[in-house]
Motif scaffolding. Structure first.
Motif, PDB file in Angstrom:
ATOM      1  N   GLU A 113     -11.438 -47.531  -7.973  1.00  0.00           N
ATOM      2  CA  GLU A 113     -12.530 -47.511  -8.949  1.00  0.00           C
ATOM      3  C   GLU A 113     -12.883 -46.095  -9.043  1.00  0.00           C
ATOM      4  O   GLU A 113     -13.130 -45.447  -8.058  1.00  0.00           O
ATOM      5  N   THR A 114     -12.643 -45.589 -10.152  1.00  0.00           N
ATOM      6  CA  THR A 114     -13.033 -44.127 -10.480  1.00  0.00           C
ATOM      7  C   THR A 114     -14.313 -43.976 -10.528  1.00  0.00           C
ATOM      8  O   THR A 114     -15.304 -44.641 -11.104  1.00  0.00           O
ATOM      9  N   PRO A 115     -14.986 -42.856  -9.412  1.00  0.00           N
ATOM     10  CA  PRO A 115     -16.490 -42.780  -9.453  1.00  0.00           C
ATOM     11  C   PRO A 115     -17.033 -42.420 -10.759  1.00  0.00           C
ATOM     12  O   PRO A 115     -16.296 -41.522 -11.729  1.00  0.00           O
ATOM     13  N   ARG A 116     -18.411 -42.553 -11.259  1.00  0.00           N
ATOM     14  CA  ARG A 116     -18.862 -42.127 -12.581  1.00  0.00           C
ATOM     15  C   ARG A 116     -20.052 -41.653 -12.113  1.00  0.00           C
ATOM     16  O   ARG A 116     -20.924 -41.888 -11.182  1.00  0.00           O
ATOM     17  N   VAL A 166     -15.566 -39.065 -13.501  1.00  0.00           N
ATOM     18  CA  VAL A 166     -15.091 -37.888 -12.674  1.00  0.00           C
ATOM     19  C   VAL A 166     -13.442 -37.555 -13.006  1.00  0.00           C
ATOM     20  O   VAL A 166     -12.815 -38.813 -12.992  1.00  0.00           O
ATOM     21  N   LEU A 167     -13.032 -36.477 -13.328  1.00  0.00           N
ATOM     22  CA  LEU A 167     -11.855 -36.436 -13.784  1.00  0.00           C
ATOM     23  C   LEU A 167     -11.139 -35.690 -12.514  1.00  0.00           C
ATOM     24  O   LEU A 167     -11.584 -34.739 -11.940  1.00  0.00           O
ATOM     25  N   PHE A 168     -10.125 -36.357 -11.981  1.00  0.00           N
ATOM     26  CA  PHE A 168      -9.278 -36.171 -10.626  1.00  0.00           C
ATOM     27  C   PHE A 168      -8.045 -35.306 -10.995  1.00  0.00           C
ATOM     28  O   PHE A 168      -7.434 -35.566 -11.860  1.00  0.00           O
ATOM     29  N   HIS A 169      -8.142 -34.201 -10.372  1.00  0.00           N
ATOM     30  CA  HIS A 169      -6.764 -33.267 -10.168  1.00  0.00           C
ATOM     31  C   HIS A 169      -6.282 -33.688  -8.832  1.00  0.00           C
ATOM     32  O   HIS A 169      -6.558 -33.374  -8.008  1.00  0.00           O
ATOM     33  N   ASP A 175      -8.540 -39.849 -14.975  1.00  0.00           N
ATOM     34  CA  ASP A 175      -9.680 -40.290 -14.685  1.00  0.00           C
ATOM     35  C   ASP A 175      -9.740 -42.004 -14.668  1.00  0.00           C
ATOM     36  O   ASP A 175     -10.826 -42.687 -14.716  1.00  0.00           O
ATOM     37  N   ASP A 176      -8.303 -42.327 -14.202  1.00  0.00           N
ATOM     38  CA  ASP A 176      -8.283 -43.846 -14.009  1.00  0.00           C
ATOM     39  C   ASP A 176      -7.208 -44.081 -12.829  1.00  0.00           C
ATOM     40  O   ASP A 176      -5.975 -44.101 -13.135  1.00  0.00           O
ATOM     41  N   LEU A 177      -8.046 -44.098 -11.522  1.00  0.00           N
ATOM     42  CA  LEU A 177      -6.992 -44.176 -10.540  1.00  0.00           C
ATOM     43  C   LEU A 177      -6.301 -45.409 -10.241  1.00  0.00           C
ATOM     44  O   LEU A 177      -5.080 -45.428  -9.921  1.00  0.00           O
ATOM     45  N   ALA A 178      -6.890 -46.642 -10.712  1.00  0.00           N
ATOM     46  CA  ALA A 178      -6.063 -47.782 -10.615  1.00  0.00           C
ATOM     47  C   ALA A 178      -4.569 -47.620 -11.550  1.00  0.00           C
ATOM     48  O   ALA A 178      -3.609 -48.316 -10.967  1.00  0.00           O
TER      49      ALA A 178
END
Length: 909
Positions: free
Chosen positions: A839-842, A850-853, A866-869
């Motif tokens: 689940e991507t944190p908000r 949150v946008l993950f690099h 922004d969608d880890l799953a």
């Protein structure tokens, strides 16, 4: 004198005519329109209005005034007919011609009044005047009680004074139904003027409909053109007509040579042909005439016609060839375009140029500029060649230039300095032209600027109406600033010397760089017509100064003024904003005016090198004359620094100027004359001056002048996100908003900087915290935390975007980023530390994901999401295939969902 006759009276005459129209109108085309005009005027009731539309040369100026005199004579106690002509030479010529045709002595039945010259008496029935003369009569006698009719000639020229007369006389007719009013135009714009001076229904008529405002357009009376066939030739010059300095000498040579060749060819076929050459100004007239005298056929008489030649020379030019006299070439400005008919002209040579007033509001300058004449003007000039027989016009330009020219002349009210007009309107009771029906409304900015000048002179009150002083200044036939200088200067240099200076400055245009002090010495000892005209102006102005000097109260200047500076003092009193000082280190020809304008002196001017000048006229210019400043001083007089500061003392200021630069506040005490710095001394700034200096620097250069520390920048970014997502009460921390509230959040730091603290010692983190809203601020760490704990147990800093970055990303997009990624908070973390995270944190209560690099072990980006799953279920397999061989010491499990998240290598797990 011819006896009164009824031989050519319009229909309905009763034998009381005072002018013999049949004799006067013999051979004139407008004689055919006299009955129509008389009928139109009678249709207006006791007296009517009309617009006469007739080309130049048809005889309207000769025939309409005596017709109106005949009509007025049928009413007991009729007044005289007053006819305006836009130029003095035209007024004199028209009066002389009508008197000659009438067989009476000039000044008896027919006369004229122009500035400094009058040929009229109690028995004068028709009087030709310039518009300025009639305007001042209106101020003295708003009802024009001794006048039975007014004719405004050449209204199409759109002179400022004629436009004002149209509006003012329309008001006079509302009170005086017996006043006849006729406007005469040489162009097809007659309906415009007909609407302005339309008849007001007789006072006895009360039956009009409620919606009827009582005004009807005045009837328009046409006259058929009297033109013979006209041949048009286009003879453009190889060189350009204009450059940065004005009209090129090469083009003027072309005009002169074309005129000489065309006239020589014409007189070979018909020895009676005279030529008329149109150039824009007096200097060009003299230059072309001088060249023609060396190139025209032997025996040809070359005459000059412009406002600066003597009345005798003007009369000679417009009177026609003497019996048996030589062929003539008349070189003229546009004053021969429509208001004068020059007999014998069958050849016209047209430069296609004219001079028009222009106003530069930014630099506070106004003057004449050389431009292409309108197409209507070009047609009127050409028509001068075909009044008395087949004619020919040689246009010294091409058809494309003609087509690009404006259709009509630019109205003077739209481009001229309006100070004098504003004073006349204030005296009339229509401040700024309010309620007055004018052909064109004055530009609001130019009119407000003019009214402000009048307020400074004390000529108008707060309501815009003229004061007693203003009415006194309106009596002086000069610009209101010169009028005030005449009265102020009388106390400083004496009535006579003040009058000399004002007469000199208000005279005709001079060449750039004119030294007024030297010119005054020439005029004082001269015997030529220019000196005589100037001396007459001096006598008239001196009389006004002696009578009205007390009107100004306490004089601006007291004490003795050196004789060499009398002209400069009067000019400085009139135009304190044009007192100029030579710019040190920039040569002898560059000056800074107290208004802030820079201007140059032409090479060779005797004024070069003087430290101080009182500038009477400055205009926009380029090239060498302007010395690289963009403006040229056309006329000025030298004066000393002491005299300059005394004459322009209202511009003197003593101020402390504090500046914030390189992290420090410094201040200097400065004495200035407007924009001119006189002296400067270092001083210690007060706290208020220091705060203002810092605030100005921050407003000009931004908050980066102080600089944001890393902590302050991070806090600002977090607050920017909360304001964007939640709005108030979370504060707007954009540059604009922060600068607008400096005292609210940066007050103590401003005090420290003003007191001498260095910017390097100021951290903006705590000042920004002053903007936090309470009690909402207690949730700052929850809504926008500084760091995010990832599955590996690491706490990774969240990078919040600045508002500017969000806006830029939103407008341009980010390559390889998820949709709507712009302006997102970013967590840059090694991919292995996030195994199993579905689940991507908000942030901000779930509003902002949150946008993950996701990074490689070498901290290079592998993916942005922004969608880890979705990433673990799809793109991860490709990333694993590419990276596990490159980074074999780090885990790359086939199943990221069950793998242990770690920041370590496999060996250290």
């Amino acid at each position: 004198m011819r006896p009164p006759t009824n031989s050519a009276a319009p229909e309905g005459a009763v034998g009381t005519d005072v002018f013999d129209l049949a004799a006067i109108g013999a051979g004139l085309a407008f004689a055919q329109s006299l009955r129509d005009l008389a009928s139109a005027l009678r249709a207006g009731g006791t007296a009517g209005t009309a617009v006469v539309q007739a080309p130049p040369g048809t005889g309207k100026t000769t025939l309409v005034p005596p017709l109106l005199a005949n009509l007025a004579a049928r009413n007991p106690g009729f007044g005289r007919v007053v006819v305006t002509q836009p130029r003095r030479v035209a007024a004199r010529a028209a009066a002389r011609r009508l008197a000659a045709l009438d067989g009476s002595k000039l000044g008896d039945r027919v006369g004229y009044t122009v500035r400094g010259e009058r040929e009229a008496g109690p028995g004068t029935l028709v009087e030709f005047v310039t518009p300025g003369i009639l305007l001042r009569r209106l101020l003295d006698d708003p009802g024009l009680e001794t006048t039975g009719a007014v004719i405004l000639d050449e209204v199409h020229e759109r002179g400022l004074e004629t436009d004002l007369l149209l509006g003012m006389l329309a008001e006079v007719r509302q009170l005086r139904g017996d006043l006849m009013l006729v406007a005469m135009s040489a162009t097809l714009d007659a309906p415009r003027f007909a609407a302005l001076i339309g008849n007001t229904a007789d006072r006895e008529e009360e039956t009009r409909a409620p919606a009827d405002d009582g005004a009807r357009p005045a009837p328009v009376v046409d006259c058929p053109s009297a033109l013979y066939p006209l041949t048009v030739e286009w003879v453009p010059a190889a060189a350009g007509r204009l450059d940065e300095r004005g009209v090129t000498r090469g083009f003027l040579d072309h005009v002169a040579d074309s005129a000489a060749q065309a006239h020589a060819a014409a007189v070979q076929q018909d020895a009676t042909v005279d030529a008329l050459v149109f150039v824009p100004g007096a200097w060009e007239v003299s230059y072309v005439a001088s060249r023609l005298r060396g190139r025209a056929s032997a025996g040809t008489e070359v005459l000059e016609l412009h406002g600066q030649v003597s009345p005798a020379e003007q009369d000679l030019a417009v009177s026609g060839r003497r019996a048996g006299g030589p062929a003539r070439i008349i070189v003229s400005t546009d004053l021969a375009e429509s208001s004068l008919t020059v007999p014998g002209v069958r050849l016209v040579i047209d430069s296609g140029l004219t001079r028009e007033p222009r106003r530069d509001a930014n630099r506070g300058m106004s003057g004449l500029v050389t431009v292409s004449c309108s197409r209507a003007s070009a047609e009127q000039r050409a028509g001068r060649a075909a009044r008395q027989g087949p004619g020919r016009v040689v246009r010294c330009y091409d058809q494309r230039t003609y087509g690009a020219a404006p259709a009509h002349v630019t109205p003077e009210i739209a481009v001229a300095d309006l100070t004098g007009a504003a004073l006349l309107l204030a005296c009339w009771g229509s401040p700024g032209g309010q309620g007055l029906a004018l052909p064109d409304a004055p530009p609001p900015a130019a009119m407000e600027e003019a009214i402000e000048v009048l307020r400074e002179l004390g000529a108008v009150a707060g309501n815009g109406h003229a004061t007693a002083l203003g009415r006194t200044l309106a009596k002086v036939p000069a610009d209101p600033r010169l009028a005030r200088a005449l009265l102020d200067g009388a106390a400083a240099v004496g009535h006579h010397k003040a009058a000399e200076a004002v007469a000199l400055v208000s005279g005709d245009q001079r060449a750039p760089g004119a030294d007024l002090t030297r010119l005054l010495a020439v005029l004082r000892g001269g015997r030529e017509p220019a000196s005589r005209r100037w001396a007459e102006d001096v006598r008239r102005l001196e009389a006004i100064a002696r009578k009205e000097a007390a009107a100004v109260g306490s004089p601006i200047l007291t004490g003795t003024v050196p004789a060499a500076e009398t002209v400069g003092v009067v000019v400085a009193l009139a135009f304190p904003d044009r007192v100029a000082r030579r710019v040190p280190g920039e040569g002898s020809a560059r000056y800074l005016l107290s208004s802030g304008t820079r201007a140059g002196l032409p090479a060779g001017s005797s004024l070069s090198g003087h430290d101080w000048l009182a500038v009477a006229e400055v205009s926009r210019a380029g090239g060498r004359d302007a010395a690289g400043t963009g403006a040229v001083i056309r006329s000025a007089a030298p004066l000393s620094a002491e005299t300059a500061t005394a004459a322009a003392q209202q511009l003197l200021t003593d101020t402390v100027v504090a500046t914030f630069s390189q992290g420090r506040v410094t201040a200097r005490w400065e004495r200035r004359l407007g924009a001119i710095g006189l002296s400067s001394t270092p001083v210690k700034p007060s706290p208020a001056e220091g705060r203002a200096a810092v605030a100005r620097a921050l407003a000009a250069e931004g908050l980066e002048t102080i600089g944001f520390s890393g902590a302050a920048d991070a806090l600002r970014r977090r607050l920017a996100l909360l304001h964007r997502e939640l709005g108030e009460p979370w504060p707007d921390v954009s540059e604009r908003a922060l600068l607008a509230r400096l005292d609210l959040w940066l007050g103590p730091e401003l005090e420290a900087l003003a007191g001498g603290a260095a910017t390097s010692g100021i951290d903006l983190t705590d000042p920004l915290r002053r903007l936090l809203p309470w009690p909402e601020a207690t949730r700052l760490a929850e809504l926008a935390p500084e760091a995010l704990e990832v599955p590996s147990g690491s706490k990774v800093k969240i990078e919040y975007p600045a508002w500017s970055e969000y806006a830029a990303a939103q407008s341009t997009g980010e390559e390889n980023a998820p949709a709507n990624a712009a302006g997102r908070p970013v967590v840059a973390v090694k991919l292995q530390e996030c195994f199993g995270w579905a689940e991507t944190p908000r942030l901000v209560d779930g509003r902002v994901p949150v946008l993950f690099h996701l990074l490689s072990p070498a901290r290079r980006p592998l993916a942005v999401t922004d969608d880890l799953a979705s990433f673990w279920s799809g793109p991860y397999a490709q990333v694993r295939a590419e990276m596990r061989g490159r980074y074999p010491r780090h885990p790359w499990p086939e199943d990221p969902w069950t793998a242990k998240p770690t920041a370590r290598t496999k060996a250290r797990m």
